[in-house]
Structures are given as structure tokens and as C-alpha cells.
Scaffold this active site. Structure first.
Site, PDB file in Angstrom:
ATOM      1  N   HIS A 148       0.811  -1.215   0.000  1.00 55.08           N
ATOM      2  CA  HIS A 148       0.000   0.000   0.000  1.00 55.08           C
ATOM      3  C   HIS A 148       0.841   1.261   0.000  1.00 55.08           C
ATOM      4  O   HIS A 148       0.452   2.265  -0.571  1.00 55.08           O
ATOM      5  CB  HIS A 148      -0.915   0.013   1.218  1.00 55.08           C
ATOM      6  N   ARG A 289      -7.610  -8.784 -20.916  1.00 54.41           N
ATOM      7  CA  ARG A 289      -6.912 -10.063 -20.924  1.00 54.41           C
ATOM      8  C   ARG A 289      -7.681 -11.067 -20.076  1.00 54.41           C
ATOM      9  O   ARG A 289      -8.088 -10.744 -18.952  1.00 54.41           O
ATOM     10  CB  ARG A 289      -5.497  -9.876 -20.346  1.00 54.41           C
ATOM     11  N   GLU A 388       4.275 -13.772 -25.295  1.00 54.40           N
ATOM     12  CA  GLU A 388       5.162 -13.730 -24.127  1.00 54.40           C
ATOM     13  C   GLU A 388       5.909 -15.049 -23.930  1.00 54.40           C
ATOM     14  O   GLU A 388       6.707 -15.188 -23.013  1.00 54.40           O
ATOM     15  CB  GLU A 388       4.400 -13.322 -22.863  1.00 54.40           C
ATOM     16  N   ASN A 411       7.671  -8.669 -20.083  1.00 53.84           N
ATOM     17  CA  ASN A 411       8.111  -9.185 -18.769  1.00 53.84           C
ATOM     18  C   ASN A 411       8.312 -10.694 -18.852  1.00 53.84           C
ATOM     19  O   ASN A 411       9.356 -11.226 -18.484  1.00 53.84           O
ATOM     20  CB  ASN A 411       7.075  -8.877 -17.678  1.00 53.84           C
ATOM     21  N   ASP A 412       7.298 -11.374 -19.355  1.00 52.88           N
ATOM     22  CA  ASP A 412       7.434 -12.832 -19.462  1.00 52.88           C
ATOM     23  C   ASP A 412       8.285 -13.247 -20.647  1.00 52.88           C
ATOM     24  O   ASP A 412       9.013 -14.232 -20.570  1.00 52.88           O
ATOM     25  CB  ASP A 412       6.042 -13.489 -19.550  1.00 52.88           C
TER      26      ASP A 412
HETATM   27  C1  PEP Z   1       4.121  -9.399 -19.389  1.00 50.83           C
HETATM   28  O1  PEP Z   1       4.402 -10.566 -19.136  1.00 50.83           O
HETATM   29  O2  PEP Z   1       4.909  -8.602 -19.947  1.00 50.83           O
HETATM   30  C2  PEP Z   1       2.789  -8.875 -19.026  1.00 50.83           C
HETATM   31  C3  PEP Z   1       2.385  -7.692 -19.424  1.00 50.83           C
HETATM   32  O3  PEP Z   1       2.018  -9.649 -18.247  1.00 50.83           O
HETATM   33  P1  PEP Z   1       2.193  -9.800 -16.644  1.00 50.83           P
HETATM   34  O4  PEP Z   1       3.286  -8.842 -16.224  1.00 50.83           O
HETATM   35  O5  PEP Z   1       0.866  -9.496 -16.077  1.00 50.83           O
HETATM   36  O6  PEP Z   1       2.599 -11.231 -16.545  1.00 50.83           O
HETATM   37 MG    MG Z   2       2.839 -11.986 -18.567  1.00 50.94          MG
END
Ligand code: PEP
Ligand code: MG
Length: 525
Positions: A148, A289, A388, A411-412
Site C-alpha cells: 500500500h 486479458r 510472451e 516481462n514474461d
Molecule cells: C508481461 O508478461 O509482460 C505482461 C504484461 O504480463 P504480466 O506482467 O501481467 O505477466
Molecule cells: Mg505476462
């Protein structure tokens, strides 16, 4: 017991007062609302009474025990978000304890001048009661980006550094901090202060300029419109994203709707949430999503079971395909809500054609079931998938024939391409989306999409990094979906670029040896 009831009453009255002060719909009011629910939760208050009555504990000891037990359960759930909610339980317990002990509930009486506030952690009720203008920044030793303290700091526009190591400090110590870099300076030299002030002024000027134009589209110098959309997790986020100039939603993380509850959210509740977000954006596209849990994201009421490698296990679309009821409920809610705006539905963690075709079948089935029930639903919606998983990027040409868009989850994609667990601090330095291997997969995806006429966006954190914008545009990305506060600055960044120059630069990045060389090339722009 009467003392306990009186103390609860005092805490309740204070929380209600604070809620009114912050106004309906604000993040502060939402947190305080959650505290009120907790205070009135029979499992919490009855348990305290039960310990007092049957185990003869004093109220103070009973409050402490129930608070710690409830917080410990949340912390053991192996979920960063829920673990962070333990702070709420401790906050309510602490207020109740102070009230029973007759101590004042306000922490800020001694704060005489605007200051950087340092603590091992702040309770949400403490940040919510900060006198306006008195905090210059927040610094904590505990905490995570989802706690938070981080949410409040962002909401108040305050710089914050959470989870940092600091020496013992006396009140009145001279300090400086940079919320962007996470640097904290104790007793900085005059020279250092001058450098930091200059950096602050430059940043303020840039942000003011970006904010002035945030409701204008982001167009490159050579006239290419790049859509800058927002990543959101709730209908409240949607309102803030519109205010900040987002041209739509590039990623609605629906798993947030499934948190903070003990059973999956119903079709009607989902319908209301989606409808409200779609209405807020009118003619702009909202990419929703489907539920993306598994891996490090666990949701109460959805049992996945022990997995040795959860990130390679029942995650994203694999889970919802394995639990058709979850998928069906969500798709029905989405299609019903889709009549309120411009809907796009996107599947997470698609690894190849089979996942995509199963997803399309689930969509057809959801449409059929709605038609069978005589319910109204959207038909002209877009369908897309996240890219991803490296295998999906490599067969993007086959996938592109069956979708309207790809959204790259950097990110993934980075985690799976470089084999770096995104939650493991020990290898965090290796998770670099600027690695040429990741860039090549983005390039492959964009070129496959271009030949089939589908558009490509990026919704991972890379999209919100100003350094990455030229290479992404150069590789053929036309939509960037970023955290809400980054919308104005990313739009402004787009306006400084020429797409043709970005293409040349992107080609050089693809030929680079490693991420350091890529960063060096990008730093010249
Ligand atoms: C990602 O993997 O880049 C993504 C946007 O999904 P999340 O971070 O929710 O896994
Ligand atoms: Mg992801």
C-alpha cells in the site's frame, strides 16, 4: 468487553471520517473502506471476543493474537499481493490496540515542517492521514512495489523508496532521495544537493510540458500515430487513465478482480466491472486479458496444487482451458459487456496454434450459449493474444492469420527467453528486455503481423521505458500500453522521434552483441 466495543466504535468513527475526507472513489477511500470491512468482519472481531471469553485473555492480548494469526495466514499464501494485505490486518489491529490502550490514533502531531518520512514501514491509515504538503517523500525498509505504501505514494505523486537498507536516523537529519532510481542520500554534500536539485527541476519541467499535451495524440515527427494506452486493473484505474490522456486500455489485468475474495467473481459482477471500463473509454479500444493466474499469481478459490516449476506449469490460458467453467463465465461476461464500448479480448501465455484455436473455440461456445439464453452480446470485437512465450513469437506468422492483434508481454518474454525467473532477486540483473535475443523475437512477431495486417502492441514494462520507445517503434510496434502515470511522458517521447530513423536504429540494435551495446546505441537518441 464494553471497552473493546467502545474502542471499535472509536476506530470506526475515525475511519469513516477519513473516508469522507478523501472522497468516494479515491484510492485512499478504498483502502479505508477495506479497513472498515475488516474491523466489522465477524471472523476478526468474534475471534477476539472468543479469546477474551473462553481463554480469559485481556483485550490487548486477544487483539494482538488474532491480528498476528490473520496476518501470518495471508503472508504464507505465496502471493505478493495477498502478502502485502497482511499490512492492512496489522494496521487495523494496531489502531484497535491503540484505542483500547487509550493512546492517540494520530501519528503526525509532531510533524512540524515538510519532511522526508522514514520508517520501517507505514500503516496505510498513517499515509492516509498525512497532513497535506507535509511529506516530501517516503522511505521504508520493508515493502514491495505492490504494498500500500507504494500505491499511496503513487496516488499522492510522492517520491518513494521502499524496501531499502538505511542506518539508524535521528529526526531532523538532512536527507535526499530519488524515487526513480531508488537512491537515498543521508547527509548529502552541497555538491550532491545541487546535482539533485537540478535533476528535479529538469524533471518537473519535462513532466509539466508532457502533462499539458497529454490529451493530444502521440504522433512521430514523420506523422506516424502511435497509440499510447494504459495498463489497468480496475474500473477506478480506468477513470484515472482517461484523465491522464490514455487513448484506450492495452492491458486490463482481470486477475485483480479475483483477488480480495474467497470465491471466483460471478459472471454478473464481472459484467458490471467490464461494462464500466468499456463505457469510460467510449470509442477507444479496451483490451481485456482473460484471467492470467498461476506462476507467482495465486487467487483465492482457484486451486492449482503444488507445482515444481509453476511458471512452466498451469498458468494463463493453460489454466482457463483446463477449467472451462472459469473461461466460459469470463467470456460470457465480456461479450455481454462488449456492447458498451470497443472490446478486444486477449489470451495470455499462448504457446502456439493449438492454444489459440482452443481459445477461439471457447469464444464461439460462449457466443452460442449467450444466443441460447437470448442475451445481447457484442459481435464486432477484436481477438488477440499475448506474445510472451518464445515459441509463439517464432510461429507468429501462423498465428497472425487467426487474430486481429498481438500484444507483446516483455516481462514474461524476457523471463522465458533468457531463462530468468522474474521473481528471483539473485538473477534479477540478468532479466534485461534490451537483450538482442528478446529484440529479435519482437522483430519476428512484428514482421509476421505486418504481412497479415494485424497490429502489434507492447504491454510489458518495457513499453513504459523512454529508452525503449525508439527501438520498439523501429521494430514496427504501433501501440504502447504503459502504467497510468507514464502516459504523458511516453506520449511526449514518441513526439520526439522519427520512425525512419527508429528503423535504422532498431536494425543496429538487432545486430548488437548484448544488452549493454543495445543500451549504448539507444542512449545516443
Ligand atoms: C508481461 O508478461 O509482460 C505482461 C504484461 O504480463 P504480466 O506482467 O501481467 O505477466
Ligand atoms: Mg505476462
Amino acid at each position: 468487553m464494553a471497552k473493546l466495543a467502545r474502542s471499535e466504535e472509536l476506530v470506526r468513527a475515525r475511519l469513516e471520517g477519513l473516508q469522507d475526507l478523501h472522497g468516494e472513489g479515491s484510492e485512499e477511500a478504498e483502502v479505508i473502506g477495506a479497513h472498515l470491512l475488516l474491523l466489522d468482519d465477524p471472523e476478526f472481531s468474534d475471534e477476539i471476543r472468543m479469546l477474551v471469553e473462553s481463554e480469559s485473555l485481556c483485550s490487548e492480548a486477544a487483539i494482538h493474537q488474532v491480528t498476528e494469526e490473520s496476518a501470518a495466514i495471508l503472508e504464507s499464501l505465496d502471493d505478493e499481493y495477498l502478502a502485502a494485505r497482511a499490512a492492512d490486518v496489522r494496521d487495523v489491529g494496531n489502531q484497535l490496540l491503540r484505542s483500547v490502550l487509550g493512546l492517540p490514533l494520530d501519528t503526525w502531531d509532531d510533524l512540524a515542517a515538510p519532511s522526508i518520512l522514514v520508517a520501517s514501514d507505514f500503516f496505510p491509515s498513517e499515509t492516509a492521514t498525512l497532513p497535506p504538503g507535509m511529506a516530501l517523500g517516503l522511505c521504508t525498509m520493508e515493502g514491495s512495489p505492490t504494498s500500500h505504501i507504494a500505491v499511496f505514494a503513487r496516488g499522492m505523486g510522492l517520491p518513494a523508496v521502499v524496501g531499502t537498507d538505511l542506518p539508524e536516523l535521528q529526526p531532523g537529519t538532512l536527507m535526499a532521495m530519488d524515487g526513480d532510481t531508488g537512491e537515498v542520500y543521508v547527509d548529502p554534500t552541497q555538491e550532491m544537493l545541487d546535482v539533485l536539485r537540478e535533476r528535479q527541476e529538469r524533471q518537473n519541467r519535462a513532466e509539466e510540458k508532457a502533462a499539458e499535451r497529454t490529451h493530444e495524440p502521440a504522433v512521430t515527427l514523420d506523422g506516424i500515430h502511435i497509440e499510447v494506452a494504459a495498463n489497468i486493473g480496475s474500473d477506478e484505474d480506468a477513470r484515472r487513465a482517461v484523465e491522464r490522456g490514455a487513448e484506450g486500455v492495452g492491458l486490463f489485468r482481470t486477475e485483480f478482480l479475483f483477488l480480495d475474495r474467497t470465491r471466483p467473481i460471478s459472471e454478473d459482477e464481472q459484467y458490471e466491472a467490464y461494462r464500466s471500463v468499456l463505457s469510460a473509454f467510449g470509442d477507444h479500444l479496451v483490451v481485456v486479458r482473460t484471467l492470467d493466474v498461476g506462476g507467482d499469481k495465486q487467487v483465492p478459490g482457484i486451486e492449482i496444487g503444488e507445482e515444481l516449476n509453476p511458471f512452466l506449469g498451469l498458468r494463463g490460458i493453460r489454466l482457463t482451458l483446463a477449467r472451462p467453467e472459469l473461461m466460459r463465465t469470463q467470456l460470457r461476461a465480456l461479450l455481454r459487456a462488449g456492447t458498451a464500448g470497443q472490446l478486444a479480448i486477449m489470451a495470455p501465455m499462448v504457446a502456439g496454434l493449438a492454444d489459440l484455436m482452443d481459445f477461439r473455440t471457447a469464444l464461439e461456445e460462449a457466443e452460442r450459449s449467450l444466443a441460447g439464453d437470448g442475451l445481447e452480446y457484442a459481435t464486432g470485437y477484436q481477438v488477440g493474444i499475448m506474445i510472451e512465450v518464445p515459441s509463439a513469437a517464432l510461429v507468429a506468422a501462423r498465428l497472425a492469420r487467426h487474430v486481429d492483434f498481438f500484444s507483446i508481454g516483455t516481462n514474461d518474454l524476457t523471463q522465458y527467453t533468457l531463462a530468468v525467473d522474474r521473481t528471483n532477486r539473485e538473477v534479477a540483473g540478468r532479466a534485461d528486455a534490451f537483450d538482442p535475443a528478446v529484440l529479435r523475437l519482437i522483430a519476428e512477431t512484428a514482421s509476421a503481423a505486418g504481412s497479415s495486417g494485424c497490429w502489434v502492441g507492447v504491454c510489458g514494462a518495457m513499453a513504459g521505458d523512454p529508452l525503449a520507445v525508439p527501438v520498439l517503434i523501429g521494430l514496427g510496434v504501433t501501440e504502447l500500453s504503459v502504467a497510468i502515470p507514464s502516459v504523458p511522458t511516453i506520449k511526449e517521447r514518441v513526439r520526439e522521434l522519427d520512425r525512419e530513423a527508429c528503423r535504422t536504429l532498431a536494425n543496429r540494435c538487432l545486430g548488437a552483441a548484448d544488452s549493454s551495446e543495445v543500451r549504448m546505441l539507444l542512449n545516443t537518441v
